[in-house]
Scaffold this motif. Structure first.
Motif, PDB file in Angstrom:
ATOM      1  N   PRO A   1     -14.638   8.834  12.158  1.00 48.75           N
ATOM      2  CA  PRO A   1     -13.737  10.617  11.816  1.00 48.75           C
ATOM      3  C   PRO A   1     -14.187  11.333  12.251  1.00 48.75           C
ATOM      4  CG  PRO A   1     -15.762   8.788  10.251  1.00 48.75           C
ATOM      5  CD  PRO A   1     -16.038   8.483  11.329  1.00 48.75           C
TER       6      PRO A   1
ATOM      7  N   VAL B   1       0.263  -0.426  10.183  1.00 54.68           N
ATOM      8  CA  VAL B   1       0.116   0.612  10.656  1.00 54.68           C
ATOM      9  C   VAL B   1      -1.455   1.073   9.654  1.00 54.68           C
ATOM     10  CG1 VAL B   1       2.934   0.968  10.032  1.00 54.68           C
ATOM     11  CG2 VAL B   1       1.206   1.711   8.005  1.00 54.68           C
TER      12      VAL B   1
ATOM     13  N   ARG C   1      -6.283  14.779  -0.745  1.00 57.34           N
ATOM     14  CA  ARG C   1      -5.746  13.938  -0.464  1.00 57.34           C
ATOM     15  C   ARG C   1      -4.843  12.653  -1.848  1.00 57.34           C
ATOM     16  NH1 ARG C   1      -6.588  11.271   4.560  1.00 57.34           N
ATOM     17  NH2 ARG C   1      -4.659   9.107   3.650  1.00 57.34           N
TER      18      ARG C   1
ATOM     19  N   ARG D   1      -9.108  10.398  -1.651  1.00 56.47           N
ATOM     20  CA  ARG D   1     -10.246   9.338  -0.815  1.00 56.47           C
ATOM     21  C   ARG D   1     -10.638  10.607   0.517  1.00 56.47           C
ATOM     22  NH1 ARG D   1      -5.689   6.027  -0.540  1.00 56.47           N
ATOM     23  NH2 ARG D   1      -5.671   6.473  -2.966  1.00 56.47           N
TER      24      ARG D   1
ATOM     25  N   ILE E   1     -15.620  20.240   4.131  1.00 50.76           N
ATOM     26  CA  ILE E   1     -14.044  20.245   4.164  1.00 50.76           C
ATOM     27  C   ILE E   1     -13.572  21.345   2.792  1.00 50.76           C
ATOM     28  CG2 ILE E   1     -12.039  19.465   4.168  1.00 50.76           C
ATOM     29  CD1 ILE E   1     -13.050  17.127   6.172  1.00 50.76           C
TER      30      ILE E   1
ATOM     31  N   GLY F   1       0.878  -0.762  -0.405  1.00 51.75           N
ATOM     32  CA  GLY F   1       0.353  -0.064   0.197  1.00 51.75           C
ATOM     33  C   GLY F   1       1.024   1.729   0.069  1.00 51.75           C
ATOM     34  N   GLY F   2       0.608   2.299  -0.993  1.00 53.37           N
ATOM     35  CA  GLY F   2       1.320   3.458  -1.483  1.00 53.37           C
ATOM     36  C   GLY F   2       0.611   4.687  -0.602  1.00 53.37           C
TER      37      GLY F   2
HETATM   38  C1  LIG Z   1     -15.932   8.881   6.298  1.00 54.80           C
HETATM   39  C2  LIG Z   1     -14.405   9.188   6.814  1.00 54.80           C
HETATM   40  C3  LIG Z   1     -14.162   9.727   6.652  1.00 54.80           C
HETATM   41  C4  LIG Z   1     -12.919  10.663   7.690  1.00 54.80           C
HETATM   42  N1  LIG Z   1     -12.576  11.838   7.613  1.00 54.80           N
HETATM   43  C5  LIG Z   1     -11.311  11.647   7.686  1.00 54.80           C
HETATM   44  C6  LIG Z   1     -10.300  13.214   7.922  1.00 54.80           C
HETATM   45  O1  LIG Z   1     -11.231  14.409   7.935  1.00 54.80           O
HETATM   46  N2  LIG Z   1      -9.304  12.934   8.950  1.00 54.80           N
HETATM   47  C7  LIG Z   1      -8.734  12.509   8.874  1.00 54.80           C
HETATM   48  O2  LIG Z   1      -7.090  12.080   9.367  1.00 54.80           O
HETATM   49  N3  LIG Z   1      -9.277  10.677   8.383  1.00 54.80           N
HETATM   50  C8  LIG Z   1     -10.475  10.777   7.874  1.00 54.80           C
HETATM   51  N4  LIG Z   1     -10.572   9.609   7.675  1.00 54.80           N
HETATM   52  C9  LIG Z   1      -9.513   8.455   8.360  1.00 54.80           C
HETATM   53  C10 LIG Z   1      -8.220   8.618   6.929  1.00 54.80           C
HETATM   54  O3  LIG Z   1      -9.893   8.577   5.681  1.00 54.80           O
HETATM   55  C11 LIG Z   1      -7.801   7.034   6.953  1.00 54.80           C
HETATM   56  O4  LIG Z   1      -6.937   7.313   8.423  1.00 54.80           O
HETATM   57  C12 LIG Z   1      -6.534   7.346   5.676  1.00 54.80           C
HETATM   58  O5  LIG Z   1      -6.643   7.500   4.841  1.00 54.80           O
HETATM   59  C13 LIG Z   1      -5.936   6.102   6.069  1.00 54.80           C
HETATM   60  O6  LIG Z   1      -4.723   6.012   5.119  1.00 54.80           O
HETATM   61  P1  LIG Z   1      -4.416   4.866   5.054  1.00 54.80           P
HETATM   62  O7  LIG Z   1      -3.038   4.918   3.878  1.00 54.80           O
HETATM   63  O8  LIG Z   1      -4.185   4.176   6.496  1.00 54.80           O
HETATM   64  O9  LIG Z   1      -5.262   3.635   3.640  1.00 54.80           O
HETATM   65  P2  LIG Z   1      -5.467   4.294   2.205  1.00 54.80           P
HETATM   66  O10 LIG Z   1      -5.385   5.241   1.819  1.00 54.80           O
HETATM   67  O11 LIG Z   1      -6.990   3.765   2.587  1.00 54.80           O
HETATM   68  O12 LIG Z   1      -4.587   3.627   1.739  1.00 54.80           O
HETATM   69  C14 LIG Z   1      -4.124   2.267   1.209  1.00 54.80           C
HETATM   70  C15 LIG Z   1      -3.174   1.784  -0.107  1.00 54.80           C
HETATM   71  O13 LIG Z   1      -3.350  -0.261  -0.350  1.00 54.80           O
HETATM   72  C16 LIG Z   1      -3.401   0.095  -1.358  1.00 54.80           C
HETATM   73  N5  LIG Z   1      -3.659  -1.045  -1.113  1.00 54.80           N
HETATM   74  C17 LIG Z   1      -5.186  -1.091  -1.263  1.00 54.80           C
HETATM   75  N6  LIG Z   1      -4.946  -3.232  -1.051  1.00 54.80           N
HETATM   76  C18 LIG Z   1      -3.741  -3.740  -1.721  1.00 54.80           C
HETATM   77  C19 LIG Z   1      -3.710  -4.563  -2.270  1.00 54.80           C
HETATM   78  N7  LIG Z   1      -4.192  -5.678  -2.198  1.00 54.80           N
HETATM   79  N8  LIG Z   1      -2.280  -4.779  -3.142  1.00 54.80           N
HETATM   80  C20 LIG Z   1      -1.599  -3.488  -3.149  1.00 54.80           C
HETATM   81  N9  LIG Z   1      -1.670  -1.862  -3.147  1.00 54.80           N
HETATM   82  C21 LIG Z   1      -3.658  -2.189  -1.859  1.00 54.80           C
HETATM   83  C22 LIG Z   1      -4.709   0.920  -2.019  1.00 54.80           C
HETATM   84  O14 LIG Z   1      -4.015   1.094  -3.260  1.00 54.80           O
HETATM   85  C23 LIG Z   1      -3.854   2.363  -1.315  1.00 54.80           C
HETATM   86  O15 LIG Z   1      -3.410   3.069  -2.032  1.00 54.80           O
HETATM   87  C24 LIG Z   1     -11.857   9.766   7.501  1.00 54.80           C
HETATM   88  C25 LIG Z   1     -11.979   7.671   7.342  1.00 54.80           C
HETATM   89  C26 LIG Z   1     -13.899   7.715   6.772  1.00 54.80           C
HETATM   90  C27 LIG Z   1     -13.937   6.139   6.677  1.00 54.80           C
END
Ligand SMILES: Cc1cc2nc3c(=O)[nH]c(=O)nc-3n(C[C@H](O)[C@H](O)[C@H](O)COP(=O)(O)OP(=O)(O)OC[C@H]3O[C@@H](n4cnc5c(N)ncnc54)[C@H](O)[C@@H]3O)c2cc1C
Length: 508
Positions: free
Chosen positions: A334, A325, A121, A55, A249, A22-23
């Motif tokens: 959220p 992570v 994002r 996102r 936002i 995941g990047g």
């Molecule tokens: C309704 C809602 C509102 C939110 N609002 C906020 C906010 O205002 N502020 C805040 O801080 N947080 C907010 N969040 C939380 C926030 O969106 C997440 O915490 C954050 O985007 C997570 O980032 P991440 O990098 O962990 O995961 P993600 O952003 O989900 O990234 C995961 C990555 O892994 C990749 N991936 C998945 N499966 C595979 C695979 N099999 N092989 C290779 N790559 C893969 C995907 O393509 C993706 O790029 C909100 C969440 C929700 C649901």
């Protein structure tokens, strides 16, 4: 189009120190920290998309802003390419509120003192990933992980689809940064839905959303406009109702992210009335504040989303050879935007754990501590702040009291430590330290009490009495002081709430 950043010099390399699945933000940030702390480390990032899409999760708060700006070193980029955020603002309603100016308002009076940002994002996460590539990570995309074999203390293997073929690589460590896909937690049976917190969400990005600071609104509601000295438009505005809230936002360039989150025990989401985007707009338009701001707005048809049962967690956060992570580890709620704070803590802890193994430290005690502290942090954070909050978040008097306590304690216990101790404080997630019990119990107590009061009001059809024509304007939170006056105001408000309850129950 396939992209391979920093391909290995030798024909074929299949062993890495760390493979990151995941990047997006979690993956890019973990790579950045590891590369900085371990010169020469070999990292492969596998990302399934060729380009990150927009996102959800655009609002940072003070901890995640510190992490992005000062730890990842992106302050200048944030200021140039995203928006400075002006705190949290809330709008309440009841049957008597007919216009924006009549809705009770809760939020900052002045511009905020500590930086935070509203992010696009798609652009932001790409930038973090790009910089991880510049720092030396190999990035392969599109590359979809299809299998992982864990062998604690030994070599891990990851198999992924890339183009027309599949490939397997070995590594000492795997970092799961796959977000809601939560590859490891689901595969290993650690993934648990948080059934105590059945929330769901619908959202989109919109064009034509009214500017809260526009000349039009200032002319229409002059005293409303003058009541606040801060910029309202770049806050995270929350239009709020019984059992639900919505975020507003603004993004650089004019689009606005608007979505609704609700507790499925309290709100029945409309199943009929057109496509999801139309139902989302119709749902919001029942609120007089949304009616004013959203009247001419149009959601992006290609960018409308729905997610049920948002809250989950993994029962295991790390072992000797793997670490979870960001959203791959857990997602709570959220409200107050804690998602990227959680990313700041979990990526910092992940980098520290891997660094310790590379220095030859014994792993079993460190892994046990990692799992214990993150589980404690997640559970206490949930119970202190979120459990049953949807019962009372639509009540102006209860929510303004809770906000004062929640934010004073966030500043006192979390934000100020980060400014005092720097990034080392990110190794101590909220509520994980010893001695935090009394604060946790205090937070859990008022949170439970306000939920109980709201339940009683709902039963007696007494909800929302204070939701018209009140304003709670907070002059601002400070660091290195407990905001004692504000804290005292919280107690005074709580006392008023209790007195009001006493009178209304003796009257009924
Ligand atoms: C309704 C809602 C509102 C939110 N609002 C906020 C906010 O205002 N502020 C805040 O801080 N947080 C907010 N969040 C939380 C926030 O969106 C997440 O915490 C954050 O985007 C997570 O980032 P991440 O990098 O962990 O995961 P993600 O952003 O989900 O990234 C995961 C990555 O892994 C990749 N991936 C998945 N499966 C595979 C695979 N099999 N092989 C290779 N790559 C893969 C995907 O393509 C993706 O790029 C909100 C969440 C929700 C649901």
């Amino acid at each position: 189009m396939e992209a391979y950043i920093n391909p290995p010099q030798s024909d074929y390399m299949d062993f890495y120190d760390v493979v990151i699945m995941g990047g997006a933000l979690s993956g890019g940030a973990t790579a950045t920290l590891l590369l900085r702390q371990n010169p020469g480390i070999r990292i492969l990032i596998l990302e399934k998309s060729t380009k990150l899409s927009r996102r959800v999760g655009e609002a940072t708060v003070e901890v995640s802003a510190y992490f992005m700006g000062r730890v990842l070193g992106l302050t200048q980029y944030l200021n140039e390419s995203h928006l400075a955020k002006q705190g949290l603002r809330f709008w309440f309603t009841n049957g008597e509120v007919k216009t924006l100016a009549e809705a009770s308002e809760l939020g900052p009076l002045y511009q905020v003192r500590v930086p935070s940002y509203q992010l696009d994002r798609a652009a932001f996460d790409e930038e973090v990933l790009r910089r991880a590539g510049i720092a030396g990570a190999e990035i392969l995309r599109p590359a979809t992980v299809i299998d992982v074999q864990l062998q604690p203390g030994k070599e891990q293997t990851v198999t992924f689809r890339n183009g027309d073929g599949t490939r397997t690589v070995r590594s000492r460590w795997i970092v799961d940064a796959s977000g809601v896909a939560a590859i490891l937690a689901r595969k290993e049976g650690w993934w648990k839905s948080n059934t105590e917190h059945p929330t769901a969400a619908a959202w989109s990005r919109w064009k034509g959303v009214k500017d809260w600071d526009s000349r039009e609104l200032a002319d229409k509601y002059p005293s409303w406009s003058r009541a606040v000295y801060a910029t309202r438009n770049t806050a995270t505005n929350h239009v709020i109702g019984d059992g639900w809230w919505s975020w507003w936002i603004p993004l650089k360039g004019g689009d606005v992210s608007v979505g609704v989150v609700f507790d499925q025990r309290l709100v029945r989401w409309p199943q009929e009335g057109g496509k999801l985007g139309e139902r989302l707009k119709a749902f919001l338009m029942k609120h007089p504040v949304a009616r004013e701001i959203l009247v001419d707005a149009q959601f992006d048809e290609e960018d409308v989303h729905w997610r049920k049962n948002l809250a989950y967690y993994s029962t295991t956060f790390a072992g000797d050879g793997f670490v979870l992570v960001g959203d791959a580890a857990a997602f709570m709620d959220p409200f107050y935007s804690p998602g990227m704070d959680w990313i700041s803590f979990t990526t910092s802890r992940a980098a520290a754990l891997i660094g310790a193994q590379r220095r030859g430290e014994a792993m079993s005690a460190l892994v046990e501590r990692h799992n214990r502290e993150l589980a404690k942090s997640h559970r206490c954070w949930f119970e202190a702040v979120y459990k049953d909050k949807y019962e009372y978040m639509g009540e102006f008097d209860l929510m303004s009291t809770a906000l004062i306590f929640d934010l004073c304690l966030y500043y006192l216990g979390v934000v100020s430590r980060i400014f005092r101790y720097g990034e080392n404080a990110l190794l101590v997630p909220p509520f994980s330290a010893t001695g935090i019990g009394p604060i946790f119990r205090f937070m859990r107590t008022y949170n439970r009490r306000f939920a109980e009061i709201a339940r009683r009001r709902r039963k007696r059809r007494m909800l929302g009495k204070m939701n018209r024509a009140h304003r709670c304007l907070i002059p601002g939170f400070k660091l290195h002081s407990a905001n004692p006056k504000l804290f005292a105001q919280g107690f005074a408000r709580w006392a008023r709430v209790e007195l009001g309850e006493l009178f209304s129950s003796s009257a009924s």
